[in-house]
Write an enzyme that holds these catalytic residues in place. Structure first.
Site, short mmCIF file in Angstrom:
data_model
loop_
_atom_site.label_atom_id
_atom_site.label_comp_id
_atom_site.label_asym_id
_atom_site.label_seq_id
_atom_site.Cartn_x
_atom_site.Cartn_y
_atom_site.Cartn_z
N SER A 1 -21.85 58.11 11.95
CA SER A 1 -20.78 58.79 12.69
C SER A 1 -19.51 58.83 11.84
CB SER A 1 -20.49 58.05 14.01
OG SER A 1 -19.96 56.77 13.77
N GLY A 2 -18.50 59.54 12.36
CA GLY A 2 -17.17 59.50 11.79
C GLY A 2 -17.07 59.88 10.33
N ASP B 1 -28.00 46.72 9.17
CA ASP B 1 -26.77 46.02 9.55
C ASP B 1 -26.23 45.38 8.28
OD1 ASP B 1 -24.80 44.28 10.38
OD2 ASP B 1 -25.97 43.37 11.99
N TYR C 1 -7.81 42.85 10.52
CA TYR C 1 -8.11 44.12 9.85
C TYR C 1 -7.23 44.29 8.62
CZ TYR C 1 -8.82 49.20 9.36
OH TYR C 1 -9.11 50.46 8.88
N LYS D 1 -8.88 44.52 4.91
CA LYS D 1 -8.71 45.74 4.12
C LYS D 1 -7.84 45.49 2.89
CE LYS D 1 -11.24 48.61 6.46
NZ LYS D 1 -12.48 49.16 5.88
#
Length: 254
Positions: free
Chosen positions: A16-17, A64, A159, A163
């Protein structure tokens, strides 16, 4: 320029995305694809669509990326089908939201595991077996503009930490693997709509925030990351390594 015919590109988080956008962009330039994600039915649908649209080979592999055994099984599958990997796009990720004082260890560990540790593990496993066999080894990590700055709107410290780690992991691997003629680079997107962000981005409050704080006055559109991806993945970019390309409408420049 930017002809990827015959090259093999591996994309994580490809059901997705941004993962789907990256798959289409690389396939449009002739690359054969390996698509990795947990949701196998969605992954198969993406694989069928891209194969029909562009006529390239597409291998979907349920994986995964936080499970090392599954990552190694994916490497085996790619080895059996193609015998090498030329381009690796580490796109799989998440973004938990919680104020730092309320964040549990489990939330922190989950974000770090998927956004940072999995990026390292996937890259290590594919490099050990397949990328070294390529004459055009390219690793592209997907970080975030939040890997470069903090923010006062969304409490998501795990996050940010993960990142930011991806940005410096990119530099470290680029320096270490330069001797192998493998380049390692990073893309730091700004606000783009994905399954994780769609609901928040569509609110009037967030749209007003974007107009005020993003110099271009809007969020990113589908496809506006493609040129950065193709540039960093291309054979012509063999002298570009250890860098981060920020695609954020100017958010981090002010």
């Amino acid at each position: 320029m930017f002809d990827f015919s015959g090259l093999v590109a591996v994309i994580t988080g490809a059901s997705s995305g941004l993962g789907v956008q990256f798959a289409r962009a690389l396939a449009a330039q002739g690359a054969n694809l390996v698509l990795l994600a947990r949701r196998v039915p969605k992954l198969q649908a993406v694989a069928d669509e891209v194969r029909d649209m562009f006529g390239v080979e597409v291998l979907p592999v349920g994986c995964d990326v936080t499970n090392l055994d599954q990552v190694r099984a994916a490497v085996d599958a790619v080895d059996a089908r193609f015998g090498r990997a030329d381009i690796l796009v580490n796109n799989a990720g998440t973004g938990g939201v919680a104020p730092a004082l309320d964040m549990t260890d489990e939330q922190w560990d989950a974000d770090i595991a998927l956004d940072l540790t999995a990026t390292f593990r996937v890259t290590r496993e594919f490099m050990n077996r397949l990328i070294k066999r390529s004459d055009c080894g390219r690793v592209i990590n997907i970080s975030s503009m939040y890997g470069l700055v903090g923010n006062t709107t969304i409490p998501t410290s795990a996050y940010h930490a993960a990142k930011g780690g991806v940005v410096n992991l990119t530099r470290a691997l680029a320096a270490e693997w330069a001797k192998d003629s493998v380049t390692v680079n990073c893309i730091c997107p700004g606000y783009f709509e994905t399954e994780l962000t769609a609901e928040a981005l569509k609110t009037p409050e967030f749209q007003e925030y974007v107009k005020q704080w993003v110099p271009l006055g809007r969020q990113g559109k589908a496809g506006e990351l493609n040129t950065a991806l193709l540039f960093l993945a291309s054979p012509e970019s063999s002298y570009v390594t250890g860098t981060s390309v920020v695609v954020d409408g100017g958010y981090t420049c002010v």
